[in-house]
Design a protein around this motif. Structure first.
Motif: not given
Length: 447
Positions: A388-409
């Motif tokens: 529920s932490s905002d900084q963890v949510k932000a890290a997850i969103d950033a990771a999903k963006a980096r993996l978009d089209g080439c992987g999954r999280l």
């Protein structure tokens, strides 16, 4: 009572700590007995199996007391695999089956898994009703209606005979040398017996349980020991089960490890060729490798994904009328033969494929090249919701963006341990490590 009792797979926790106490086991037994003894007659029965944990004696006794107090007759199976409880619940016409086990966990943990009269694990509705009964006052039966308890001496033998019948008639394993690691768990007697009766030369590992060595540096969660034994003895195959034998990991003759995804790929392809795979569908969880999905698609088959847990796999299989599913961790569910994951029966069918094709395990256990996958676990602190932490949510969103089209999280809370699991897949292993480690680092800052 505080919190929800049932998790991903029954009730589980550290022995002698809530909810895995003798008092709670007694209440659960009484509540389950009250729920399943619907007509008030004295003909109702429940079968109880267990693995080899020291705390199993305590929990078995407490469950028996609770069940008999509500008029249920208890049939004690002793140490048997979890799938044997599902089988014997149906075979013995029981109203309820219970397995005492924490599966692949260490000895200090234990758990209670419930099976309905059809041999399948209980529905959410049944679990919710048992929890409701536990939270209230449970009325015991009159003295004349108290249930009886009886030990079934040939429970293991019944399962041994059934396991052999799942193979094609006349199948023999003569000339096959097999290393079998039973994790010092529930299958330490029955699994070697099955292989020996089928004619295999069996090199036994993890068959000396002492109450505290279950899953300890052995079994499906520690397959390297079995792999070393395969190479040392020149065996044709290594079979590693977990503590309650509902999981299996295969070791080929080169010492290479094949997880549940590779086993499912082999079975799905063979079953499809034989027109046995219902609708061309394999059911697996979100944890299964992307390489498995691509392999199936390449053969005109489909992967149906579910939440983690063999129970979710089985529920989806039953809803869709499909007959093969499982998990990367080694649960292989073949509803033509069993109501839950069955490590021993899956291993037998892998051996049968070797005999039929006359191919070594190394060829059969590598149907596809896995997409690089990384999994890290972070132990959580009670009362702290890391996700529920905002900084963890932000890290997850950033990771999903980096993996978009080439992987999954995939990020999820464990249903059996106080862990958050972070898993990602990507062909770029550098990016993969960067993404997973970055999320874990942010979580550690919050924890």
């Amino acid at each position: 009572m505080s919190g929800k009792l049932f998790g991903t797979d029954g009730v589980r926790g550290t022995a002698n700590s809530y909810p895995m106490t003798a008092d709670m086991a007694l209440k659960l037994g009484a509540a389950a007995g009250r729920h399943f003894r619907r007509d008030g007659s004295n003909g109702h029965r429940v079968v109880i199996g267990k693995d080899t944990r020291l705390s199993g004696y305590m929990i078995e006794t407490a469950l028996t007391a609770g069940l008999t107090s509500t008029g249920m007759n208890v049939l004690l199976l002793g140490p048997v695999p979890t799938p044997a409880v599902g089988f014997l619940t149906r075979s013995m016409r029981a109203d309820l089956g219970i397995m005492i086990s924490a599966s692949h966990n260490a000895h200090q943990d234990n758990g209670i898994k419930f099976f309905g009269p059809d041999g399948f694990k209980l529905s959410d509705a049944d679990e919710a009703e048992i929890e409701r009964i536990v939270s209230g006052a449970i009325t015991p039966v009159q003295p004349a209606n108290i249930g009886r308890a009886k030990r079934i001496e040939d429970a293991g033998g019944r399962y041994v005979e059934y396991a052999k019948t799942t193979l094609p008639r006349g199948t023999q394993l003569s000339g096959m040398k097999v290393v079998l690691d039973c994790a010092n768990g529930a299958a330490y007697k029955v699994a070697p017996q099955v292989l020996w009766e089928l004619g295999a030369e069996v090199i036994k590992v993890g068959v000396e349980p002492n109450g505290t060595n279950i899953n300890l540096d052995c079994g499906s969660t520690h397959p390297r020991h079995c792999a070393a034994k395969v190479l040392e003895t020149g065996a044709d195959l290594g079979i590693t089960l977990d503590g309650d034998a509902d999981r299996v990991i295969i070791i080929d003759e080169r010492g290479q490890i094949a997880d549940g995804d590779q086993i499912m790929a082999l079975f799905a392809h063979r079953w499809a060729l034989a027109d046995r795979l219902h609708d061309g569908v394999l059911v697996a969880t979100v944890m299964s490798n992307l390489g498995l999905e691509r392999f199936l698609q390449g053969h005109g088959l489909r992967l149906e994904r579910t939440a983690v847990g063999d129970r979710h796999v089985v529920e989806r299989m039953r809803q869709g009328g499909w007959n093969l599913g499982g998990e990367q961790s080694g649960h292989i569910v073949m509803t033509d033969y069993a109501t839950t994951g069955d490590g021993l029966i899956a291993a037998l069918h892998f051996l049968a494929a070797m005999m039929e094709t006359q191919k070594p395990a190394s060829l059969l256990a590598r149907s596809f090249d896995p997409v690089p996958q990384m999994l890290r676990n972070l132990r959580t602190v009670p009362g702290v919701d890391i996700l529920s932490s905002d900084q963890v949510k932000a890290a997850i969103d950033a990771a999903k963006a980096r993996l978009d089209g080439c992987g999954r999280l995939l990020i999820r809370k464990s249903g059996t341990e106080p862990l958050v699991r972070v898993m990602a897949e990507c062909e770029d292993e550098g990016l993969l490590a960067d993404v997973v480690n970055g999320i874990i680092a942010e979580m550690e800052n919050v924890a």
